[in-house]
Design a protein around this motif. Structure first.
Motif, short mmCIF file in Angstrom:
data_model
loop_
_atom_site.label_atom_id
_atom_site.label_comp_id
_atom_site.label_asym_id
_atom_site.label_seq_id
_atom_site.Cartn_x
_atom_site.Cartn_y
_atom_site.Cartn_z
N GLN A 59 9.00 -1.45 4.13
CA GLN A 59 7.84 -2.31 3.70
C GLN A 59 6.61 -2.07 5.00
O GLN A 59 5.18 -1.62 4.46
N LYS A 60 6.84 -2.10 5.95
CA LYS A 60 6.09 -1.87 6.96
C LYS A 60 5.34 -0.28 6.75
O LYS A 60 4.17 -0.20 7.09
N ALA A 61 6.55 0.34 6.83
CA ALA A 61 5.96 1.93 6.75
C ALA A 61 5.08 2.29 5.64
O ALA A 61 4.03 2.93 5.59
N ILE A 62 5.31 1.51 4.23
CA ILE A 62 4.46 1.96 3.26
C ILE A 62 3.29 1.42 3.32
O ILE A 62 2.27 1.78 2.92
N GLY A 63 3.20 -0.14 3.89
CA GLY A 63 1.70 -0.69 4.32
C GLY A 63 0.83 0.12 5.00
O GLY A 63 -0.41 0.26 4.99
N ARG A 64 1.54 0.70 6.27
CA ARG A 64 0.88 1.51 7.02
C ARG A 64 0.08 2.98 6.21
O ARG A 64 -0.73 3.48 6.63
N MET A 65 1.07 3.34 5.58
CA MET A 65 0.73 4.59 4.79
C MET A 65 -0.28 4.36 3.87
O MET A 65 -1.61 4.98 3.68
N VAL A 66 -0.45 3.22 3.17
CA VAL A 66 -1.47 2.74 2.17
C VAL A 66 -2.98 2.45 3.24
O VAL A 66 -3.80 2.94 2.60
N GLU A 67 -2.71 1.88 4.16
CA GLU A 67 -3.84 1.92 5.28
C GLU A 67 -4.53 3.11 5.48
O GLU A 67 -5.90 3.39 5.60
N ASP A 68 -3.52 4.02 5.87
CA ASP A 68 -4.05 5.37 6.00
C ASP A 68 -5.00 6.07 4.77
O ASP A 68 -5.78 6.77 4.76
N ALA A 69 -4.19 5.67 3.61
CA ALA A 69 -4.99 6.34 2.42
C ALA A 69 -6.28 5.78 2.04
O ALA A 69 -7.34 6.26 1.56
N LYS A 70 -6.58 4.39 2.38
CA LYS A 70 -7.53 3.59 2.31
C LYS A 70 -8.70 4.28 3.18
O LYS A 70 -9.79 4.32 2.73
N THR A 71 -8.27 4.47 4.19
CA THR A 71 -9.25 5.04 5.34
C THR A 71 -9.86 6.31 4.90
O THR A 71 -10.82 6.79 5.17
N LYS A 72 -9.14 7.13 3.92
CA LYS A 72 -9.44 8.61 3.54
C LYS A 72 -10.14 8.14 2.21
O LYS A 72 -10.58 9.23 1.32
N GLY A 73 -10.57 6.96 1.56
CA GLY A 73 -10.99 6.67 0.37
C GLY A 73 -10.35 6.87 -0.92
O GLY A 73 -10.92 6.94 -1.96
N ALA A 74 -8.92 6.92 -0.63
CA ALA A 74 -8.00 7.31 -1.90
C ALA A 74 -7.77 5.78 -2.63
O ALA A 74 -7.86 4.76 -1.98
N ASN A 75 -7.60 5.74 -3.88
CA ASN A 75 -6.95 4.55 -4.53
C ASN A 75 -5.68 4.83 -5.12
O ASN A 75 -5.12 3.92 -5.88
N ALA A 76 -4.76 6.04 -4.80
CA ALA A 76 -3.77 5.95 -5.24
C ALA A 76 -2.84 7.01 -4.22
O ALA A 76 -3.65 7.76 -3.66
N ILE A 77 -1.66 6.96 -4.25
CA ILE A 77 -0.83 7.91 -3.40
C ILE A 77 0.20 8.46 -4.47
O ILE A 77 0.92 7.80 -5.17
N ILE A 78 0.19 9.74 -4.61
CA ILE A 78 1.24 10.47 -5.53
C ILE A 78 2.49 11.08 -4.27
O ILE A 78 2.05 11.25 -3.39
N ASN A 79 3.68 11.44 -5.09
CA ASN A 79 4.79 12.12 -4.31
C ASN A 79 5.08 11.35 -3.31
O ASN A 79 5.50 11.84 -2.07
N LEU A 80 5.12 9.96 -3.09
CA LEU A 80 5.70 9.13 -2.38
C LEU A 80 7.23 9.52 -1.72
O LEU A 80 7.94 9.88 -2.73
N ARG A 81 7.49 9.67 -0.53
CA ARG A 81 8.56 10.11 -0.02
C ARG A 81 9.12 9.02 1.20
O ARG A 81 8.24 8.45 2.00
N LEU A 82 10.28 8.79 1.28
CA LEU A 82 10.62 7.73 2.41
C LEU A 82 11.85 8.48 3.10
O LEU A 82 12.77 9.08 2.56
N GLU A 83 11.72 8.54 4.50
CA GLU A 83 12.88 9.14 5.28
C GLU A 83 13.15 8.03 6.27
O GLU A 83 12.52 7.52 6.83
N THR A 84 14.34 8.32 7.01
CA THR A 84 14.94 7.73 8.18
C THR A 84 15.69 8.51 9.14
O THR A 84 16.25 9.46 8.67
N SER A 85 15.53 8.25 10.28
CA SER A 85 16.25 9.03 11.36
C SER A 85 16.34 8.12 12.62
O SER A 85 15.48 7.15 12.82
N ALA A 86 17.42 8.50 13.26
CA ALA A 86 17.81 7.93 14.50
C ALA A 86 16.85 8.53 15.71
O ALA A 86 16.74 9.86 15.80
N VAL A 87 15.99 7.87 16.23
CA VAL A 87 15.37 8.24 17.55
C VAL A 87 15.89 7.97 18.61
O VAL A 87 15.64 8.56 19.58
#
Length: 104
Positions: A59-87
């Motif tokens: 939910q945090k990652a998606i929320g941050r992605m939405v904020e990134d999209a808003k700064t670009k003037g978008a009102n939608a995001i297509i092709n959402l993908r989620l990935e995880t990795s051990a850092v």
């Protein structure tokens, strides 16, 4: 914000591509959750403490992605993908990414 995993939104026309957007978070394990998870591995079953932690991270990652999209003037995001990795040991990154667009 409309978010879909497809490359189109049914009933909507994509007017403009705004570009790649992403959001991420790194979550570490909590010692208390580790102890509870350790007990759960003995008897089996879902480790709810980790399920909840990873859901919160998504939910945090998606929320941050939405904020990134808003700064670009978008009102939608297509092709959402989620990935995880051990850092590092006991820490995982969740990243959400997609293509920001404007639709009518």
């Amino acid at each position: 914000m409309i978010i879909v995993t497809t490359d189109f939104i049914p009933g909507k026309e994509i007017k403009e591509l705004k570009g790649f957007v992403r959001g991420s978070t790194v979550q570490s394990k909590h010692i208390g959750k580790d102890i509870m998870a350790g007990f759960k591995t003995i008897v089996g079953g879902e480790i709810k403490e980790y399920t909840e932690m990873m859901d919160e991270a998504r939910q945090k990652a998606i929320g941050r992605m939405v904020e990134d999209a808003k700064t670009k003037g978008a009102n939608a995001i297509i092709n959402l993908r989620l990935e995880t990795s051990a850092v590092m040991q006991n820490a995982s990154e969740i990243i959400a990414y997609g293509t920001a667009v404007t639709v009518d």
